[in-house]
Design an enzyme around this catalytic site. Sequence first.
Site, PDB file in Angstrom:
ATOM      1  N   ASN A 112      -2.015   7.382   0.235  1.00 33.59           N
ATOM      2  CA  ASN A 112      -2.999   6.965   1.224  1.00 33.59           C
ATOM      3  C   ASN A 112      -4.196   6.333   0.524  1.00 33.59           C
ATOM      4  OD1 ASN A 112      -4.507   6.539   3.517  1.00 33.59           O
ATOM      5  ND2 ASN A 112      -4.010   8.518   4.429  1.00 33.59           N
ATOM      6  N   MET A 113      -3.932   5.182  -0.078  1.00 32.83           N
ATOM      7  CA  MET A 113      -4.980   4.381  -0.693  1.00 32.83           C
ATOM      8  C   MET A 113      -4.936   2.962  -0.120  1.00 32.83           C
ATOM      9  SD  MET A 113      -6.942   5.897  -2.950  1.00 32.83           S
ATOM     10  CE  MET A 113      -7.002   7.574  -3.566  1.00 32.83           C
ATOM     11  N   HIS A 114      -4.494   2.867   1.139  1.00 36.63           N
ATOM     12  CA  HIS A 114      -4.295   1.557   1.762  1.00 36.63           C
ATOM     13  C   HIS A 114      -5.538   0.667   1.645  1.00 36.63           C
ATOM     14  CE1 HIS A 114      -0.715   3.324   3.630  1.00 36.63           C
ATOM     15  NE2 HIS A 114      -1.480   4.308   4.063  1.00 36.63           N
ATOM     16  N   ASP A 115      -6.678   1.218   2.030  1.00 37.16           N
ATOM     17  CA  ASP A 115      -7.897   0.411   2.127  1.00 37.16           C
ATOM     18  C   ASP A 115      -8.482   0.049   0.765  1.00 37.16           C
ATOM     19  OD1 ASP A 115      -7.526   0.614   4.827  1.00 37.16           O
ATOM     20  OD2 ASP A 115      -8.979   2.224   5.097  1.00 37.16           O
ATOM     21  N   THR A 166       0.809  -1.227   0.000  1.00 33.91           N
ATOM     22  CA  THR A 166       0.000   0.000   0.000  1.00 33.91           C
ATOM     23  C   THR A 166       0.839   1.272   0.000  1.00 33.91           C
ATOM     24  OG1 THR A 166      -0.249   0.066   2.421  1.00 33.91           O
ATOM     25  CG2 THR A 166      -1.875  -1.209   1.175  1.00 33.91           C
TER      26      THR A 166
END
Length: 308
Positions: free
Chosen positions: A237-240, A193
Amino acid sequence: MKKIPLLIDVDTGIDDAVAIICATQYQEQYEITAITTTSGNVELKYTSSNTLNLLNYINEKNIKVALGAIKPLKKEPIYAISHGDTGLADISLKNSDQNFYKKNAIDTIYEIACKYEGELTILATGPETNLASALIKYPDLAKKIKHLYIMGGALNCGNMTQVSEFNSYVDPEAMKKVIHSGIPITMVGLDITLKLHWKKEILEEIKLINTPKSIIVSKIMEFTEKNSKAKGIDEANMHDVAAFALIAIPEIFEYQDYYMDIETEGTLTRGMTVVDYVNVTKNLPNVKYATKLDLNKFWNWFVKTLKK
């Protein structure tokens, strides 16, 4: 085609919001049975209102939202610093007129798992407090869940300590309970991620879509860029979203089966996802872990999903 029942467990900050939006674009294949909220990125009151207000804004008010854990199982709450004051960047959404579901997250998870006996898929993008609490209250729950997809952990890095990822660090006891529950688990962590940086062309293409969903996503991406510049780092911040991609487009990943345990106490290693690489414990694997990702295919899928 029969829809696959999907429950989403979130601590709605900016990347959870984007993951929820992507999931709502797949409702021909998945029935989103509920979204359960927990504290994590921000306090529970914010993660919950963010979820309800987001669903209202994108016209998905039929999805029920159940309130979950206000704090971790044993530790004191810890919140993130990269999601804005209330968790949804600098975006202000109209308050929804919808109510939260009558049952709390723990009982909602069990209710839905019983309804779909052995067929329920769960996507978990925050600390695992809700699911761990449900497993404690309902010992037969694990057998009622078909598969669990987790954003959490890391093999070779960390974002809370040198070796600990946020979700696992915030509630390591919960992550440990879930990892050892016997539920089939596929996990993606920081190893992938943190590489999800987008080119300028990607953001410009998303802006051109110009739907309520794509507008939220583009504003979140712009906030992340601004936040990164302020910190002097290049932060993705595109972890999910990667966790939902495990469900929607699993073929763009490579995987490895591991036996994993969770450190719950260490000064530097609290929340560390400890992997048995050389079978020292002689335990069978309990996690299918995503080790590689085709970035071009990911971003093509992401844009295509928002255009659906």
